[in-house]
Design a protein around this motif. Structure first.
Motif, short mmCIF file in Angstrom:
data_model
loop_
_atom_site.label_atom_id
_atom_site.label_comp_id
_atom_site.label_asym_id
_atom_site.label_seq_id
_atom_site.Cartn_x
_atom_site.Cartn_y
_atom_site.Cartn_z
N GLU A 1 -7.45 25.67 84.18
CA GLU A 1 -7.36 26.56 83.03
C GLU A 1 -6.75 27.90 83.42
O GLU A 1 -5.96 28.48 82.66
N ASP B 1 -3.05 27.42 83.84
CA ASP B 1 -2.41 27.38 82.53
C ASP B 1 -2.26 28.78 81.94
O ASP B 1 -1.25 29.09 81.29
N LYS C 1 0.68 30.46 83.53
CA LYS C 1 1.93 29.92 82.98
C LYS C 1 2.20 30.48 81.59
O LYS C 1 3.35 30.77 81.24
N GLU C 2 1.14 30.63 80.79
CA GLU C 2 1.32 31.17 79.44
C GLU C 2 1.80 32.62 79.49
O GLU C 2 2.70 33.01 78.73
#
Length: 251
Positions: free
Chosen positions: A200, A203, A206-207
Motif C-alpha cells: 500500500e 502504491d 506511485k500515486e
C-alpha cells in the motif's frame, strides 16, 4: 577574469579541490518531513553538532535540530557538519504555510544560485524536496506551489525524497491488524499484514509520483527516491549524486 567564473578543466576533482568548493544542497519540506534524519544519516553526525554560518561567521548557540524540524531556518544560512566538510546545506522555512513571502524567498535564492557563471562558490548543485509518507496521503497545495515554482525557475537537479517510509508501513500495518478478524498475535497474520502495508505504501508513492508527472511539475532532471535502506551520498569532486540502495550504487 574572476576565478570563480572559470571553466572547469578536464580534471574536475583538481578544479574542485584547488578552489575549496562545496557541494551545496537546498533541502525543502514541511515541518517534520524527515529532513533532520536525512542529514544525520548522510553526515554521520547529530544535528546538535551542526554549525550555522551567516555572512562568513559562525552563529553561536544555534539549536539547529529544533529549527530545521520546524522549518525555522533563514534560507541563506549555511548548515555545515565537520564530518562532511565538503557539504553545505540550506533549509527554507514555512513550506507548509505556502505564504507568498516564503515562495518569493525560495525563488530568489534558487535564481541567484542556479548559474555557475556568477559564482561557483555559492552555486546551488541540487534541491531535495522531502515528502513524508506517514502523514497526509495527498500533497499540500503549498507543496504543489513549490514544484510549480521550481519548474519555472530552477536550473538545478531536483531530488524528490519520499521520507518516513518505515513509519508509514508501521501505521498501515496497525490499521490492517485492527480490522483483522484473526488472532493479531499470530506471527503469520502480522507478517501478512506488514506485507500488505508495504504494498500500500508503494502504491502511495506511485500515486504521488504520477500526480507530479501528470501535472507537468517534473522533468528528466528529476529523481524520485524513497527512504528505508537507502543512503544518499555525493562525489563532491565530480558533483555526482550517488544513491546506495541495498549495497548497490545508482548515479
Amino acid at each position: 577574469m574572476n576565478s570563480d567564473a572559470e571553466t572547469p578543466s578536464e580534471d574536475g576533482l583538481s578544479f574542485w579541490n584547488d578552489r575549496n568548493l562545496k557541494f551545496r544542497v537546498l533541502i525543502l519540506g514541511r515541518a517534520n518531513a524527515g529532513k533532520t534524519t536525512i542529514l544525520e544519516r548522510l553526515t554521520g553526525a547529530s544535528m546538535d553538532e551542526a554549525e550555522v554560518w551567516r555572512d562568513g561567521r559562525i552563529l553561536p548557540g544555534q539549536a539547529v535540530k529544533g529549527q530545521i524540524d520546524r522549518g525555522l531556518h533563514n534560507i541563506d544560512d549555511e548548515i555545515c557538519f565537520r564530518p562532511k566538510p565538503g557539504f553545505v546545506f540550506h533549509d527554507s522555512r514555512g513550506v507548509e504555510a505556502g505564504s507568498a513571502t516564503e515562495l518569493s524567498t525560495i525563488q530568489r535564492f534558487v535564481e541567484e544560485r542556479s548559474s555557475a557563471a556568477k559564482n561557483l562558490r555559492t552555486q546551488l548543485h541540487v534541491i531535495w524536496m522531502c515528502l513524508p509518507l506517514d502523514e497526509c496521503r495527498e500533497l499540500f497545495e503549498s507543496e504543489r506551489d513549490i514544484f510549480r515554482l521550481l519548474k519555472g525557475t530552477a536550473k538545478v537537479p531536483l531530488v524528490v525524497i519520499f521520507t518516513k517510509r518505515d513509519g508509514a508501513v508501521s501505521k498501515e500495518t496497525s490499521q490492517i491488524l485492527m480490522g483483522s478478524l484473526g488472532n493479531t498475535r499470530s506471527r503469520s497474520i502480522r507478517r501478512g499484514a506488514r506485507g500488505q502495508a508495504e504494498l500500500e505504501v508503494i502504491d502511495r508513492v506511485k500515486e504521488l509520483e504520477g500526480e507530479l508527472r501528470g501535472l507537468g511539475l517534473t522533468d528528466d532532471t528529476t529523481m524520485f527516491l524513497t527512504t528505508g535502506g537507502i543512503l544518499i551520498d555525493v562525489d563532491v569532486g565530480g558533483s555526482v549524486l550517488t544513491v546506495f540502495r541495498d549495497g548497490n550504487a545508482y548515479s
